[in-house]
Design a protein around this motif. Structure first.
Motif, PDB file in Angstrom:
ATOM      1  N   ALA A   1       1.940   9.477  -5.614  1.00  0.00           N
ATOM      2  CA  ALA A   1       2.574  10.761  -5.301  1.00  0.00           C
ATOM      3  C   ALA A   1       3.619  11.121  -6.357  1.00  0.00           C
ATOM      4  O   ALA A   1       3.770  12.299  -6.731  1.00  0.00           O
TER       5      ALA A   1
ATOM      6  N   GLU B   1       2.308   1.734  -3.485  1.00  0.00           N
ATOM      7  CA  GLU B   1       1.280   2.270  -4.397  1.00  0.00           C
ATOM      8  C   GLU B   1       1.001   3.746  -4.095  1.00  0.00           C
ATOM      9  O   GLU B   1       0.817   4.553  -5.013  1.00  0.00           O
ATOM     10  N   THR B   2       0.989   4.091  -2.817  1.00  0.00           N
ATOM     11  CA  THR B   2       0.769   5.491  -2.433  1.00  0.00           C
ATOM     12  C   THR B   2       1.899   6.366  -2.955  1.00  0.00           C
ATOM     13  O   THR B   2       1.659   7.455  -3.494  1.00  0.00           O
TER      14      THR B   2
ATOM     15  N   ILE C   1       0.853  -1.207   0.000  1.00  0.00           N
ATOM     16  CA  ILE C   1       0.000   0.000   0.000  1.00  0.00           C
ATOM     17  C   ILE C   1       0.883   1.250   0.000  1.00  0.00           C
ATOM     18  O   ILE C   1       0.614   2.217  -0.721  1.00  0.00           O
ATOM     19  N   ALA C   2       1.960   1.207   0.794  1.00  0.00           N
ATOM     20  CA  ALA C   2       2.886   2.345   0.837  1.00  0.00           C
ATOM     21  C   ALA C   2       3.541   2.564  -0.522  1.00  0.00           C
ATOM     22  O   ALA C   2       3.679   3.704  -0.986  1.00  0.00           O
TER      23      ALA C   2
END
Length: 149
Positions: A80, A75-76, A72-73
């Motif tokens: 960004a 993909e985040t 998830i990090a």
């Protein structure tokens, strides 16, 4: 002796001020672009760190919750990065617009400086004509006065 006075000096002064403002805007746009590029590089480094951490998680004892959080990090950070790439492109476009504006303002200022030089040259020519005429009159007067005596 006559003094040279450029009739459009106030316009030339405004051109100098506009050029100064355009230089300031250009430097601010360049600074902004550098900031945006640094942010993008920071995001790329963060993504590499997360990906490196993901490899370590898979190599060791599997902790599915931590792997999921890591993905998830990643993909985040990817999102960004995409947003930051857009911000970099916008900053590049703004810098290019500021560069074009600066070039135009400098061209206008140089044009007015050339006009001022030409006006000064005309002033000098006129002054030289007047001096030549005064010398001719003086020579003529002296020559005529000498004949009378």
């Amino acid at each position: 002796m006559a003094k040279f006075s450029y009739k459009m000096q106030n316009i030339l002064d405004v051109k100098y001020k506009l050029e100064t403002q355009a230089k300031t805007a250009f430097s601010m746009a360049a600074s902004r672009l550098n900031q945006e590029e640094e942010k993008l590089e920071g995001l790329h480094q963060r993504r590499r760190a997360y990906e490196s951490h993901a490899k370590e998680l898979v190599a060791d004892k599997l902790d599915f919750r931590e792997i999921k959080v890591n993905r998830i990090a990643i993909e985040t950070v990817k999102g960004a990065i995409q947003n930051q790439v857009v911000a970099v492109h916008v900053a590049q476009r703004n810098l290019e617009n500021a560069r074009i504006r600066l070039k135009d303002v400098m061209t206008e200022r140089k044009t007015h400086e050339i006009l001022k030089e030409k006006a000064f040259d005309e002033f000098k020519k006129e002054l030289e004509k007047e001096e030549s005429k005064a010398v001719d009159e003086l020579v003529s007067f002296t020559h005529n006065h000498a004949k009378e005596e």
